[in-house]
Write an enzyme that holds these catalytic residues in place. Sequence first.
Site, PDB file in Angstrom:
ATOM      1  N   ARG A  68       0.829  -1.220   0.000  1.00  0.00           N
ATOM      2  CA  ARG A  68       0.000   0.000   0.000  1.00  0.00           C
ATOM      3  C   ARG A  68       0.857   1.261   0.000  1.00  0.00           C
ATOM      4  O   ARG A  68       0.590   2.220  -0.726  1.00  0.00           O
ATOM      5  CB  ARG A  68      -0.909   0.008   1.234  1.00  0.00           C
ATOM      6  N   GLN A  99     -10.138  11.487   7.069  1.00  0.00           N
ATOM      7  CA  GLN A  99     -10.274  10.053   7.347  1.00  0.00           C
ATOM      8  C   GLN A  99      -9.208   9.264   6.585  1.00  0.00           C
ATOM      9  O   GLN A  99      -9.065   8.068   6.789  1.00  0.00           O
ATOM     10  CB  GLN A  99     -11.657   9.569   6.899  1.00  0.00           C
ATOM     11  N   VAL A 101      -5.519   8.009   5.316  1.00  0.00           N
ATOM     12  CA  VAL A 101      -4.239   7.732   5.993  1.00  0.00           C
ATOM     13  C   VAL A 101      -3.052   7.966   5.061  1.00  0.00           C
ATOM     14  O   VAL A 101      -1.909   7.695   5.425  1.00  0.00           O
ATOM     15  CB  VAL A 101      -4.201   6.274   6.531  1.00  0.00           C
ATOM     16  N   HIS A 117      -7.880   8.751  11.427  1.00  0.00           N
ATOM     17  CA  HIS A 117      -7.641   7.319  11.197  1.00  0.00           C
ATOM     18  C   HIS A 117      -6.155   6.978  11.121  1.00  0.00           C
ATOM     19  O   HIS A 117      -5.786   5.878  10.709  1.00  0.00           O
ATOM     20  CB  HIS A 117      -8.362   6.857   9.921  1.00  0.00           C
ATOM     21  N   SER A 187     -18.482   9.291   2.247  1.00  0.00           N
ATOM     22  CA  SER A 187     -19.786   8.646   2.015  1.00  0.00           C
ATOM     23  C   SER A 187     -20.781   8.917   3.140  1.00  0.00           C
ATOM     24  O   SER A 187     -21.983   8.780   2.960  1.00  0.00           O
ATOM     25  CB  SER A 187     -19.595   7.132   1.877  1.00  0.00           C
ATOM     26  N   VAL A 212     -19.208  13.327  -5.616  1.00  0.00           N
ATOM     27  CA  VAL A 212     -19.600  12.968  -6.991  1.00  0.00           C
ATOM     28  C   VAL A 212     -21.041  12.461  -7.053  1.00  0.00           C
ATOM     29  O   VAL A 212     -21.616  12.342  -8.124  1.00  0.00           O
ATOM     30  CB  VAL A 212     -18.647  11.911  -7.613  1.00  0.00           C
TER      31      VAL A 212
END
Length: 244
Positions: A68, A99, A101, A117, A187, A212
């Site tokens: 990642r 939120q 990272v 987070h 969201s 969006v």
Amino acid sequence: MISEKLIQKLKTAKSVTVLTGAGISAESGVPTFRGQEGLWKKFKPEELATFDAFIRNPELVWEWYNYRRKLIQEVKPNPGHYALVELENLIPNFTLITQNVDNLHRRAGSRNVIEIHGNIEKNYCIKCGKRYDDVNLALEMKIPKCECGGLIRPDVVWFGEMLPVEAWEKAEESASNCEVFFSIGTSGVVYPAASLPQIAKRSGAYTVEINVERTELSWFMDEVIIGKSGEVLPELVKKLKEAS
């Protein structure tokens, strides 16, 4: 698309708080890690991003986080990130709660950032708490260990863990005391972060959503702007500068 009312509110605002979610990072090309990425399609994030998974197989979890990190290091902040830096320069008291990272806000130049987070580029020992913020640490050892013998883990909030207390308290305070609150690319389903726009609204802030598509938060927002943050935010900053 951007109301005159919002520009006027920002023009006089002394305090603005912004909450960002995965949407702004997605525009930089940060994957959500739920796709078909080779080895990792066999695992769900929920199976790797837990303390139990880490204790059970720290090498596997570190392999995933190194994968990642490598992806994140290859992407760059986008015009939305840079527009928020400009907005911070225009507002006396500006707070950015994220939120995400991926550290993209700091890389873009944002200063007053609250990472609720955590931050994938930071690490700490689970035994003594010593910090290890060298990004290359895990590349040198398959299972990074502290000098005290404890396992070193990424400084991110895993499933089933509490948010960092100090960061969350600052986020709540900022949402409670701002005049304008933005929810950008989130969201609105991950709690407790999703409660921040509600806290701001109850405290009298003018609340704005940029996304969006419409979300769980849209119904109570004062203003909903449908579009990519990388397009909407630079336009917003341009209009604010013209008005000022």
